[in-house]
Design a protein around this motif. Structure first.
Motif, PDB file in Angstrom:
ATOM      1  N   PRO A  63       3.331  -1.409  -2.873  1.00 40.96           N
ATOM      2  CA  PRO A  63       3.737  -0.923  -1.555  1.00 40.96           C
ATOM      3  C   PRO A  63       4.274  -2.061  -0.696  1.00 40.96           C
ATOM      4  O   PRO A  63       3.740  -3.159  -0.703  1.00 40.96           O
ATOM      5  CB  PRO A  63       2.447  -0.337  -0.972  1.00 40.96           C
ATOM      6  CG  PRO A  63       1.353  -1.021  -1.722  1.00 40.96           C
ATOM      7  CD  PRO A  63       1.893  -1.331  -3.079  1.00 40.96           C
ATOM      8  N   MET A  64       5.328  -1.787   0.018  1.00 40.35           N
ATOM      9  CA  MET A  64       5.932  -2.773   0.900  1.00 40.35           C
ATOM     10  C   MET A  64       5.200  -2.776   2.234  1.00 40.35           C
ATOM     11  O   MET A  64       4.579  -1.788   2.612  1.00 40.35           O
ATOM     12  CB  MET A  64       7.414  -2.443   1.130  1.00 40.35           C
ATOM     13  CG  MET A  64       8.241  -2.450  -0.145  1.00 40.35           C
ATOM     14  SD  MET A  64       8.324  -4.052  -0.915  1.00 40.35           S
ATOM     15  CE  MET A  64       9.397  -4.889   0.180  1.00 40.35           C
ATOM     16  N   ALA A  65       5.268  -3.875   2.935  1.00 34.93           N
ATOM     17  CA  ALA A  65       4.648  -3.978   4.247  1.00 34.93           C
ATOM     18  C   ALA A  65       5.439  -3.138   5.241  1.00 34.93           C
ATOM     19  O   ALA A  65       6.656  -2.993   5.130  1.00 34.93           O
ATOM     20  CB  ALA A  65       4.627  -5.424   4.701  1.00 34.93           C
ATOM     21  N   THR A  66       4.748  -2.585   6.202  1.00 31.65           N
ATOM     22  CA  THR A  66       5.446  -1.802   7.227  1.00 31.65           C
ATOM     23  C   THR A  66       6.069  -2.776   8.215  1.00 31.65           C
ATOM     24  O   THR A  66       5.407  -3.702   8.694  1.00 31.65           O
ATOM     25  CB  THR A  66       4.470  -0.863   7.958  1.00 31.65           C
ATOM     26  OG1 THR A  66       3.403  -1.646   8.478  1.00 31.65           O
ATOM     27  CG2 THR A  66       3.918   0.186   7.014  1.00 31.65           C
ATOM     28  N   PRO A  67       7.340  -2.605   8.520  1.00 31.02           N
ATOM     29  CA  PRO A  67       8.004  -3.549   9.423  1.00 31.02           C
ATOM     30  C   PRO A  67       7.492  -3.395  10.852  1.00 31.02           C
ATOM     31  O   PRO A  67       7.205  -2.292  11.307  1.00 31.02           O
ATOM     32  CB  PRO A  67       9.480  -3.173   9.316  1.00 31.02           C
ATOM     33  CG  PRO A  67       9.489  -1.767   8.844  1.00 31.02           C
ATOM     34  CD  PRO A  67       8.243  -1.575   8.036  1.00 31.02           C
ATOM     35  N   ARG A  68       7.371  -4.525  11.535  1.00 31.43           N
ATOM     36  CA  ARG A  68       6.971  -4.524  12.938  1.00 31.43           C
ATOM     37  C   ARG A  68       8.210  -4.383  13.796  1.00 31.43           C
ATOM     38  O   ARG A  68       9.270  -4.890  13.461  1.00 31.43           O
ATOM     39  CB  ARG A  68       6.266  -5.826  13.289  1.00 31.43           C
ATOM     40  CG  ARG A  68       4.909  -5.937  12.651  1.00 31.43           C
ATOM     41  CD  ARG A  68       4.223  -7.230  12.953  1.00 31.43           C
ATOM     42  NE  ARG A  68       4.394  -7.651  14.342  1.00 31.43           N
ATOM     43  CZ  ARG A  68       3.964  -8.799  14.818  1.00 31.43           C
ATOM     44  NH1 ARG A  68       3.358  -9.643  14.042  1.00 31.43           N
ATOM     45  NH2 ARG A  68       4.164  -9.123  16.087  1.00 31.43           N
TER      46      ARG A  68
END
Length: 173
Positions: A63-68
């Motif tokens: 899973p990719m990190a959720t962008p801020r």
């Protein structure tokens, strides 16, 4: 010609592939940890660790990190809602110190080294980068001197360092 190629292809098929290995975690009474492939000594507590190194691009997706949201977008959104936002302050934790009080800036240091010149405030490694290893060194109390003999381009030189290893002065003989 065909026989060596056939022999090589058969030998390659016999090479083991990298698979998961069993690793034993051995914990001593004093808390010391030892990892082994062959088991633990009797005086240590043994736990089996599964060491798995999956191949890159395996079947499971990561899973990719959720962008801020950028700070500017947050500020605009907060202003449109009538909220007051706090400004984030930039904190400088530290800067690189060369031990000589950073008396010579990076660009001036590089230029002097390339030109083979010595400036007050350079370190011993800077001098060796510019002039090479000294032909002779001498020391009196805390003062170190690098002595360079004359060559085709330059006359004899002496570079004097203080107790911190920084250039105090230079002289041509």
């Amino acid at each position: 010609m065909r026989l060596p190629a056939l022999l090589c292809s058969l030998l390659i098929a016999l090479v083991p592939t990298s698979e998961a290995a069993t690793v034993f975690r051995c914990t001593a009474a004093d808390g010391g940890v030892l990892f082994s492939q062959y088991g633990c000594p009797v005086e240590r507590r043994q736990e089996i660790q599964q060491a798995d190194n999956p191949t890159p691009g395996g079947s499971e997706s990561v899973p990719m990190a959720t962008p801020r949201a950028p700070a500017a977008a947050k500020a605009a959104s907060a202003r449109s809602k009538g909220k007051e936002i706090e400004q984030e302050a930039v904190v400088v934790v530290g800067e690189q110190q060369n031990g000589c009080g950073n008396r010579v800036t990076g660009s001036a240091r590089r230029k002097a080294i390339i030109e083979g010149r010595i400036r007050t405030g350079m370190t011993r490694s800077d001098v060796e980068s510019a002039l090479g290893r000294p032909d002779r060194t001498s020391q009196h109390n805390d003062t170190l001197r690098y002595h360079y003999e004359a060559d085709k381009k330059h006359g004899a030189r002496t570079v004097t360092f203080d107790e911190d290893g920084c250039v105090m002065g230079k002289a041509k003989r």
